[in-house]
Design a protein around this motif. Structure first.
Motif, PDB file in Angstrom:
ATOM      1  N   LEU A  32      -6.403   8.799   5.047  1.00 40.37           N
ATOM      2  CA  LEU A  32      -5.079   8.562   5.630  1.00 40.37           C
ATOM      3  C   LEU A  32      -5.176   7.910   7.004  1.00 40.37           C
ATOM      4  O   LEU A  32      -4.438   6.967   7.304  1.00 40.37           O
ATOM      5  CB  LEU A  32      -4.294   9.873   5.718  1.00 40.37           C
ATOM      6  N   ALA A  51      -1.455  17.440  -3.607  1.00 42.42           N
ATOM      7  CA  ALA A  51      -0.743  16.175  -3.722  1.00 42.42           C
ATOM      8  C   ALA A  51       0.337  16.359  -4.779  1.00 42.42           C
ATOM      9  O   ALA A  51       0.057  16.792  -5.902  1.00 42.42           O
ATOM     10  CB  ALA A  51      -1.698  15.050  -4.104  1.00 42.42           C
ATOM     11  N   CYS A  55       2.759  14.801  -7.258  1.00 45.42           N
ATOM     12  CA  CYS A  55       2.881  13.540  -7.995  1.00 45.42           C
ATOM     13  C   CYS A  55       3.937  13.666  -9.084  1.00 45.42           C
ATOM     14  O   CYS A  55       4.298  14.769  -9.498  1.00 45.42           O
ATOM     15  CB  CYS A  55       1.541  13.150  -8.609  1.00 45.42           C
ATOM     16  N   SER A  81       5.873  13.739   3.490  1.00 44.13           N
ATOM     17  CA  SER A  81       5.963  12.501   2.704  1.00 44.13           C
ATOM     18  C   SER A  81       5.747  11.292   3.606  1.00 44.13           C
ATOM     19  O   SER A  81       6.680  10.530   3.872  1.00 44.13           O
ATOM     20  CB  SER A  81       7.334  12.400   2.027  1.00 44.13           C
ATOM     21  N   ILE A 119       1.872   7.389   1.482  1.00 41.80           N
ATOM     22  CA  ILE A 119       1.730   7.841   0.093  1.00 41.80           C
ATOM     23  C   ILE A 119       1.751   6.672  -0.888  1.00 41.80           C
ATOM     24  O   ILE A 119       1.222   6.782  -1.980  1.00 41.80           O
ATOM     25  CB  ILE A 119       2.771   8.908  -0.303  1.00 41.80           C
ATOM     26  N   LYS A 120       2.313   5.541  -0.472  1.00 43.27           N
ATOM     27  CA  LYS A 120       2.338   4.390  -1.386  1.00 43.27           C
ATOM     28  C   LYS A 120       0.944   3.819  -1.631  1.00 43.27           C
ATOM     29  O   LYS A 120       0.758   3.027  -2.548  1.00 43.27           O
ATOM     30  CB  LYS A 120       3.288   3.315  -0.878  1.00 43.27           C
ATOM     31  N   MET A 141      -1.722   5.903  -2.195  1.00 44.67           N
ATOM     32  CA  MET A 141      -2.554   6.988  -2.717  1.00 44.67           C
ATOM     33  C   MET A 141      -3.265   6.630  -4.010  1.00 44.67           C
ATOM     34  O   MET A 141      -4.220   7.303  -4.390  1.00 44.67           O
ATOM     35  CB  MET A 141      -1.743   8.270  -2.859  1.00 44.67           C
ATOM     36  N   LYS A 197       3.027   8.481  -9.688  1.00 46.86           N
ATOM     37  CA  LYS A 197       3.068   8.132  -8.268  1.00 46.86           C
ATOM     38  C   LYS A 197       3.045   9.385  -7.419  1.00 46.86           C
ATOM     39  O   LYS A 197       3.484  10.455  -7.852  1.00 46.86           O
ATOM     40  CB  LYS A 197       4.268   7.261  -7.927  1.00 46.86           C
ATOM     41  N   CYS A 198       2.500   9.240  -6.241  1.00 48.91           N
ATOM     42  CA  CYS A 198       2.414  10.349  -5.296  1.00 48.91           C
ATOM     43  C   CYS A 198       3.719  10.401  -4.495  1.00 48.91           C
ATOM     44  O   CYS A 198       4.173   9.382  -3.975  1.00 48.91           O
ATOM     45  CB  CYS A 198       1.210  10.159  -4.376  1.00 48.91           C
ATOM     46  N   GLY A 253       4.104  12.935  -2.055  1.00 46.43           N
ATOM     47  CA  GLY A 253       3.832  13.610  -0.795  1.00 46.43           C
ATOM     48  C   GLY A 253       2.731  14.634  -0.927  1.00 46.43           C
ATOM     49  O   GLY A 253       2.047  14.715  -1.952  1.00 46.43           O
ATOM     50  N   PHE A 254       2.586  15.409   0.144  1.00 44.36           N
ATOM     51  CA  PHE A 254       1.551  16.439   0.209  1.00 44.36           C
ATOM     52  C   PHE A 254       2.182  17.773   0.540  1.00 44.36           C
ATOM     53  O   PHE A 254       3.045  17.875   1.407  1.00 44.36           O
ATOM     54  CB  PHE A 254       0.508  16.099   1.284  1.00 44.36           C
TER      55      PHE A 254
END
Length: 184
Positions: A63, A94, A96, A136, A140-141, A143, A154-155, A157-158
């Protein structure tokens, strides 16, 4: 009572976490709570990638490096936070979403189902005395460069999790009557 638990739930940030591991069985219990979220057409779009041990540090490095790569004016404080949050957490999940391949319902409904799954996790954490926080970041785009995401996945957030010391400050909300219109 569930109403008390809902009111007790708070965002607890990685800076508040103490150095105490969250065992695998506890994480599995939290994920099982997620699995019982409502899901239109039973698509069950939630997918989770659990990071513990060295994988948390790898996420922080990814990150921070990605942030330095894409931001023309990276800030040292943000670089440190991107590394610190995963490494100081007991676990990072994560969050997703696996899009229904048939697209039998709008994407927002799939996102809403994942959000409800995360709310179940958050409530479970509150019940277990584990702090948690959904982050978020714009990163994240990217990941798919860190995780092996399936087609249509798609992710979002965490979900940072960790034990913490001390009491949480009760939250306040504006009265619900200010947000509801009764129509007869």
């Amino acid at each position: 009572m569930i109403f008390d638990l809902i009111k007790k739930r708070r965002s607890v940030f990685p800076a508040q976490y103490i150095d105490k591991a969250i065992d695998k069985e506890t994480i599995e219990k939290i994920l099982e709570a997620a699995n019982w979220a409502p899901t239109h057409k039973k698509t069950e779009p939630w997918r989770f990638k659990v990071l513990t041990g060295d994988k948390k540090q790898e996420l922080g490095i990814f990150l921070s490096n990605k942030y330095e790569e894409v931001d023309p004016n990276p800030k040292q404080m943000k670089i440190k936070k991107l590394q610190f949050n995963p490494s100081n957490s007991g676990a990072v999940i994560a969050i997703c979403m696996q899009r229904d391949p048939k697209e039998s319902l709008p994407e927002w409904e799939e996102i809403a189902a994942v959000s409800m799954a995360v709310q179940n996790m958050w409530l479970c954490c509150a019940e277990l005395g584990i702090g948690s926080y959904w982050s978020s970041p714009g990163l994240i785009k990217y990941m798919d460069e860190f995780f092996d995401l399936a087609a249509g996945e798609k992710c979002l957030g965490f979900f940072y999790m960790g034990y913490f010391d001390g009491e949480l400050i009760p939250s306040a909300r504006t009265p619900i009557c200010e947000k509801v219109e009764w129509l007869d």
